[in-house]
Write a protein that holds these residues in place. Structure first.
Motif, mmCIF file in Angstrom:
data_model
loop_
_atom_site.group_PDB
_atom_site.id
_atom_site.type_symbol
_atom_site.label_atom_id
_atom_site.label_comp_id
_atom_site.label_asym_id
_atom_site.label_seq_id
_atom_site.Cartn_x
_atom_site.Cartn_y
_atom_site.Cartn_z
ATOM 1 N N ILE A 83 0.837 -1.202 0.000
ATOM 2 C CA ILE A 83 0.000 0.000 0.000
ATOM 3 C C ILE A 83 0.874 1.256 0.000
ATOM 4 O O ILE A 83 0.593 2.230 -0.708
ATOM 5 C CB ILE A 83 -0.964 -0.018 1.200
ATOM 6 N N LEU A 84 1.966 1.239 0.769
ATOM 7 C CA LEU A 84 2.874 2.382 0.796
ATOM 8 C C LEU A 84 3.508 2.630 -0.570
ATOM 9 O O LEU A 84 3.802 3.769 -0.935
ATOM 10 C CB LEU A 84 3.981 2.155 1.836
ATOM 11 N N LEU A 85 3.722 1.567 -1.338
ATOM 12 C CA LEU A 85 4.342 1.682 -2.656
ATOM 13 C C LEU A 85 3.322 2.003 -3.748
ATOM 14 O O LEU A 85 3.706 2.167 -4.915
ATOM 15 C CB LEU A 85 5.076 0.385 -3.003
ATOM 16 N N VAL A 105 -3.362 7.085 4.427
ATOM 17 C CA VAL A 105 -1.960 6.755 4.223
ATOM 18 C C VAL A 105 -1.312 7.895 3.446
ATOM 19 O O VAL A 105 -1.796 8.268 2.370
ATOM 20 C CB VAL A 105 -1.783 5.447 3.416
ATOM 21 N N THR A 106 -0.236 8.456 3.981
ATOM 22 C CA THR A 106 0.529 9.453 3.237
ATOM 23 C C THR A 106 2.015 9.143 3.351
ATOM 24 O O THR A 106 2.483 8.651 4.388
ATOM 25 C CB THR A 106 0.279 10.882 3.750
ATOM 26 N N VAL A 107 2.744 9.421 2.282
ATOM 27 C CA VAL A 107 4.203 9.322 2.247
ATOM 28 C C VAL A 107 4.698 10.662 1.717
ATOM 29 O O VAL A 107 4.306 11.083 0.616
ATOM 30 C CB VAL A 107 4.666 8.175 1.340
ATOM 31 N N PHE A 108 5.500 11.349 2.518
ATOM 32 C CA PHE A 108 5.917 12.723 2.188
ATOM 33 C C PHE A 108 4.693 13.605 1.917
ATOM 34 O O PHE A 108 4.724 14.490 1.067
ATOM 35 C CB PHE A 108 6.859 12.736 0.986
ATOM 36 N N GLY A 109 3.611 13.347 2.634
ATOM 37 C CA GLY A 109 2.405 14.137 2.497
ATOM 38 C C GLY A 109 1.561 13.818 1.284
ATOM 39 O O GLY A 109 0.526 14.456 1.064
ATOM 40 N N LEU A 110 1.957 12.819 0.490
ATOM 41 C CA LEU A 110 1.241 12.457 -0.730
ATOM 42 C C LEU A 110 0.541 11.115 -0.569
ATOM 43 O O LEU A 110 0.964 10.273 0.244
ATOM 44 C CB LEU A 110 2.198 12.405 -1.926
ATOM 45 N N ARG A 156 -4.484 -0.715 -3.210
ATOM 46 C CA ARG A 156 -5.306 0.360 -2.657
ATOM 47 C C ARG A 156 -5.894 -0.074 -1.319
ATOM 48 O O ARG A 156 -6.349 -1.211 -1.161
ATOM 49 C CB ARG A 156 -6.433 0.714 -3.634
ATOM 50 N N SER A 157 -5.890 0.844 -0.364
ATOM 51 C CA SER A 157 -6.436 0.527 0.950
ATOM 52 C C SER A 157 -7.954 0.482 0.890
ATOM 53 O O SER A 157 -8.592 1.100 0.031
ATOM 54 C CB SER A 157 -5.987 1.576 1.969
#
Length: 323
Positions: free
Chosen positions: A49-51, A61-66, A55-56
């Protein structure tokens, strides 16, 4: 302190099967965050999901705010990922595979720097990049992924069992290279079953079970959940045996035994001070204290589940579902 990975109430279901059930995870900039849990706990699902590969169902979920699902292309230019089971193109050499993976990330902009780092990594990992992918062992396939990830700078490294198949010497090299990446300002999320590796590298640890986060904190903060092992000589400095009443009166001692010339017991890690005072009053000799390991912490967390699984015979259908 900036947050690189921020997960709140993450759920993922596959039909009637719940893989993630309200998982929370926060990874701060510049830290190495250990991500631990037994098989089937939901670690790999979380990483997918992080990659942006999955889809959750619910949660944020955010990575670097995205959002990794909608902004996967932009994020993948800042993320390097190493899986625990690497498959290679059989007809490409290891070096060609490393170059291809790097170009897919867009990480070959500074060709001179890339060439230098690639050569350095091939040397320290004792890797021959000229052989074809079909000839590589599991350990060498893993080296391809590690070299491709580390050869160009990334803001976030996601490692999922990164040293699977590597010998202890190469595991030490991996730790050194992660330390170098941290020196350049990177952040690391490390999922690993090698608990000594997590202890060496991680600033904080999150333990998950059945799709939920059950503990998060520094190793020092989590060790209150374990017991410290204490031992000392079973004879007084003058050679006489310790009195049995003295041994029985040690406060907070659990599972005390006399094992030959040593007395051994465990004590709660957050209540060790009165134990030491009592031992000092008894003038014991040869005192040794072993702090709890992450492995002990992990096993204690899952002991009840393991015992239940061992005592409860599963039907064929249930056993198949767990696998």
């Amino acid at each position: 302190m900036n947050t690189v990975v921020d997960i709140s109430g993450l759920r993922k279901t596959f039909g009637r099967v719940t893989a993630l059930d309200g998982l929370d995870l926060s990874v701060a900039a510049g830290e190495v965050h250990g991500f631990l849990g037994p098989n089937g706990a939901g670690k790999s699902t979380t990483i997918r999901i992080l990659l942006g590969l999955m889809r959750s169902t619910a949660g944020t979920v955010t990575v670097f705010g995205l959002d990794p699902w909608t902004d996967a292309v932009a994020l993948h230019r800042r993320i390097a990922y190493v899986p625990g089971d690497v498959s290679l193109w059989p007809g490409l050499s290891g070096g060609e595979a490393i170059d291809l993976i790097t170009r897919l990330r867009g990480g070959e902009n500074d060709r001179k720097l890339y060439a230098e780092r690639r050569a350095h990594l091939c040397e320290v990992f004792q890797f021959d990049p000229t052989k074809k992918g079909r000839t590589y062992s599991k350990g060498n396939r893993q080296k391809v992924a590690l070299i491709a990830a580390l050869a160009t700078p990334a803001d976030l490294y996601i490692f999922d069992e990164p040293t699977s198949g590597l010998d202890p010497l190469m595991e030490a090299v991996f730790r050194d290279e992660v330390a170098a990446a941290l020196g350049e300002g990177a952040t690391v999320l490390l999922s690993s079953h090698i608990l000594s590796e997590v202890e060496h590298l991680c600033d904080r640890v999150s333990i998950i079970r059945a799709g939920r986060t059950v503990e998060t904190g520094t190793l020092a903060e989590l060790r209150h959940l374990t017991r410290t092992e204490v031992s000392f000589a079973s004879v007084n400095p003058d050679g006489t045996a310790l009195d049995a009443a003295e041994l029985d009166g040690i406060p907070g001692a659990h599972d005390l035994v006399v094992d030959g010339a040593r007395v051994k017991f465990t004590a709660d890690s957050d209540a060790i001070a009165p134990v030491l005072e009592a031992l000092a009053a008894r003038r014991v000799g040869g005192l040794t204290i072993n702090p709890p390991s992450l492995e002990e912490l992990f096993l204690r967390h899952y002991h009840d589940d393991i015992a239940t699984d061992a005592q409860t015979p599963a039907s064929g259908a249930d056993a198949g579902a767990r696998r």
